[in-house]
Design a protein around this motif. Structure first.
Motif, short mmCIF file in Angstrom:
data_model
loop_
_atom_site.label_atom_id
_atom_site.label_comp_id
_atom_site.label_asym_id
_atom_site.label_seq_id
_atom_site.Cartn_x
_atom_site.Cartn_y
_atom_site.Cartn_z
N MET A 104 46.22 24.36 9.10
CA MET A 104 44.81 24.73 9.02
C MET A 104 43.92 23.54 9.35
N VAL B 101 39.76 22.96 9.67
CA VAL B 101 38.42 23.52 9.52
C VAL B 101 37.42 22.46 9.98
N SER C 191 38.53 26.91 18.88
CA SER C 191 38.94 28.16 18.24
C SER C 191 40.21 28.71 18.89
N GLY D 108 43.25 27.10 17.67
CA GLY D 108 43.65 27.37 16.30
C GLY D 108 42.74 26.81 15.23
N ALA D 109 41.73 26.05 15.61
CA ALA D 109 40.80 25.51 14.61
C ALA D 109 39.87 26.61 14.12
N ILE D 110 39.41 26.47 12.89
CA ILE D 110 38.37 27.35 12.37
C ILE D 110 37.05 26.59 12.48
N ILE D 111 36.12 27.18 13.19
CA ILE D 111 34.79 26.57 13.35
C ILE D 111 33.93 27.14 12.25
N PHE D 112 33.45 26.26 11.37
CA PHE D 112 32.69 26.69 10.20
C PHE D 112 31.38 25.91 10.12
N ARG E 14 33.46 27.90 0.10
CA ARG E 14 33.99 28.70 1.21
C ARG E 14 34.99 27.89 2.04
N LEU F 254 39.04 28.55 2.57
CA LEU F 254 39.70 28.61 3.87
C LEU F 254 40.94 27.73 3.90
#
Length: 182
Positions: free
Chosen positions: A115, A117, A137, A140-144, A167, A171
């Motif tokens: 993971m 983020v 994205s 595989g990265a989560i853009i937050f 949050r 994640l």
């Protein structure tokens, strides 16, 4: 659980500090990194400095310490968050420019399918930024982006910060309670 938290030079340093505090409070190990730009922004935005990060984190590294254990995929961890994440750092990660510990650790995190983020802190965004974030994205990265949530009826800035940090922690797989929609 074991996490890597990196702070880069974007505005929003309190988010990175609070994330480290929250993860530690929940009994996790936190390996922290602050870029040179983050150290400057930290002093400008908060009452904290690098010594506070050293104090609260399980272990602290400078961005030049490329021999840190998590610069290798053999170091087991449960995820990494870059909070706040500058567009410069996001761009370096997106294009494999692993020239410091932050971008190297993020690159390793992605290649090991762990993971990642990225709390990208920039506005407005031009099409180059958007293409970079889409690329991340797809990798595989989560853009937050730390977008404010008003359905929680926040009363203080701390309420907004804590909601965002909760949050992000969630994640990363940390069980946490915070006000939710509905």
């Amino acid at each position: 659980m074991r996490f890597i938290v990196a702070l880069t030079g974007a505005s929003g340093q309190i988010l990175g500090i609070r994330l480290i505090e929250k993860l530690i409070e929940e009994g996790n190990e936190v390996y922290a990194i602050a870029s040179r730009a983050a150290k400057m922004t930290l002093k400008a935005e908060t009452q904290y400095d690098e010594s506070y990060i050293r104090e609260i984190a399980t272990k602290y590294y400078d961005e030049d310490e490329i021999a840190a254990p998590f610069a290798s995929g053999s170091f087991k961890h449960d995820g990494m968050a870059v909070v706040p994440c500058s567009v410069k750092t996001a761009s370096s990660i997106a294009y494999g420019i692993a020239d410091n510990l932050i971008t190297r650790a993020a690159d390793v995190t992605l290649k090991e399918r762990r993971m990642l983020v990225l709390a990208v802190r920039e506005a407005p965004l031009h099409s180059g930024h958007l293409r970079t974030l889409a690329r991340l994205s797809e990798m595989g990265a989560i853009i937050f982006p730390p977008v404010l949530s008003f359905y929680t009826r926040p009363k203080t800035i701390d309420d907004l910060v804590n909601h965002t940090v909760s949050r992000i922690a969630e994640l990363l797989g940390v069980e946490t309670e915070y006000p939710r929609w509905g």
